[in-house]
Design an enzyme around this catalytic site. Structure first.
Site, mmCIF file in Angstrom:
data_model
loop_
_atom_site.group_PDB
_atom_site.id
_atom_site.type_symbol
_atom_site.label_atom_id
_atom_site.label_comp_id
_atom_site.label_asym_id
_atom_site.label_seq_id
_atom_site.Cartn_x
_atom_site.Cartn_y
_atom_site.Cartn_z
ATOM 1 N N TYR A 196 17.981 95.317 48.356
ATOM 2 C CA TYR A 196 18.903 94.988 49.669
ATOM 3 C C TYR A 196 18.813 96.322 50.435
ATOM 4 C CZ TYR A 196 22.915 93.601 52.114
ATOM 5 O OH TYR A 196 23.815 93.154 53.087
ATOM 6 N N ARG B 279 26.033 92.286 51.259
ATOM 7 C CA ARG B 279 25.907 90.986 51.166
ATOM 8 C C ARG B 279 25.252 90.869 49.386
ATOM 9 N NH1 ARG B 279 27.204 86.779 53.906
ATOM 10 N NH2 ARG B 279 26.692 85.409 52.367
ATOM 11 N N TRP C 246 27.647 90.895 62.730
ATOM 12 C CA TRP C 246 27.223 92.136 62.202
ATOM 13 C C TRP C 246 26.108 92.803 62.828
ATOM 14 C CZ3 TRP C 246 30.932 93.899 59.047
ATOM 15 C CH2 TRP C 246 31.679 92.984 58.486
#
Length: 199
Positions: free
Chosen positions: A8, A14, A104
């Site tokens: 990530y 997330r 976002w």
């Protein structure tokens, strides 16, 4: 024990729910964080072009909440009965529905700020009240012990408080729940040692 590699960005985002679960279950994994500049090249190699992904002995899983359900399956974090598990999923999905409303990735800053402001001013208070009512006088959101829904509440609210510091001023029970999650030794240890990022 399988070999786990989580990929990530260098942020909570997330992937943080997955990191909380790993911390709580005391599972070793590689926390592979990539920079935005490297993303276009990496994106083209992924089946659905999104992260986080979790590699389990070389097999790739995607979608953060699907990964979380995979990791918590057959653990106390999932809920102690099938009914509790359904309630856990419902709370997680309710939170995720709201978090997914935020733009976002919007590149126009004025548009982004306006949408954030509207969501935080008009929508967030209703969700906070609903969650407060749902929690009531209980210690945890579902059942008699912590579940990953409590983790997800702490993670989502931490992000929301960055943009609206007074979000929980009228909801002391939700603040208490946040503090209870943060006080769990494994979670507290992770929060203390994780890279410090805004989101």
């Amino acid at each position: 024990m399988p070999n786990y590699k989580l990929t990530y960005f260098n942020m909570r985002g997330r992937a943080e729910i997955i990191r909380y679960i790993f911390a709580y279950l005391d599972i070793q994994y590689e926390d592979h964080r990539i920079e935005q500049a490297d993303w276009p090249e990496i994106k083209s190699t992924l089946p659905f072009g999104k992260i986080p992904i979790l590699e389990v002995d070389g097999l790739t899983l995607h979608q953060s909440l699907a990964i979380a359900r995979y990791l918590t399956k057959n653990t106390d974090l999932a809920g102690n009965t099938e009914m509790e598990q359904c309630h856990v999923d419902a709370i997680v999905d309710t939170l995720d529905d709201f978090m997914s409303c935020f733009p976002w990735a919007e590149k126009k800053q004025d548009v982004k700020e306006q949408m954030f402001n509207e969501l935080l001013t008009y929508n967030a208070p209703h969700l906070m009240q609903d969650l407060d009512t749902y929690l009531g006088g209980r210690e945890w959101l579902i059942g008699n012990s912590v579940t990953w829904a409590d983790f997800y509440w702490e993670i989502c609210s931490t992000t929301l408080l960055v943009f609206k510091p007074d979000l929980l001023d009228n909801h002391p029970r939700l603040v208490t729940l946040r503090k209870k999650v943060q006080a769990i030794p494994a979670v507290a240890n992770w929060i203390k040692r994780r890279p410090q990022t805004k989101l």
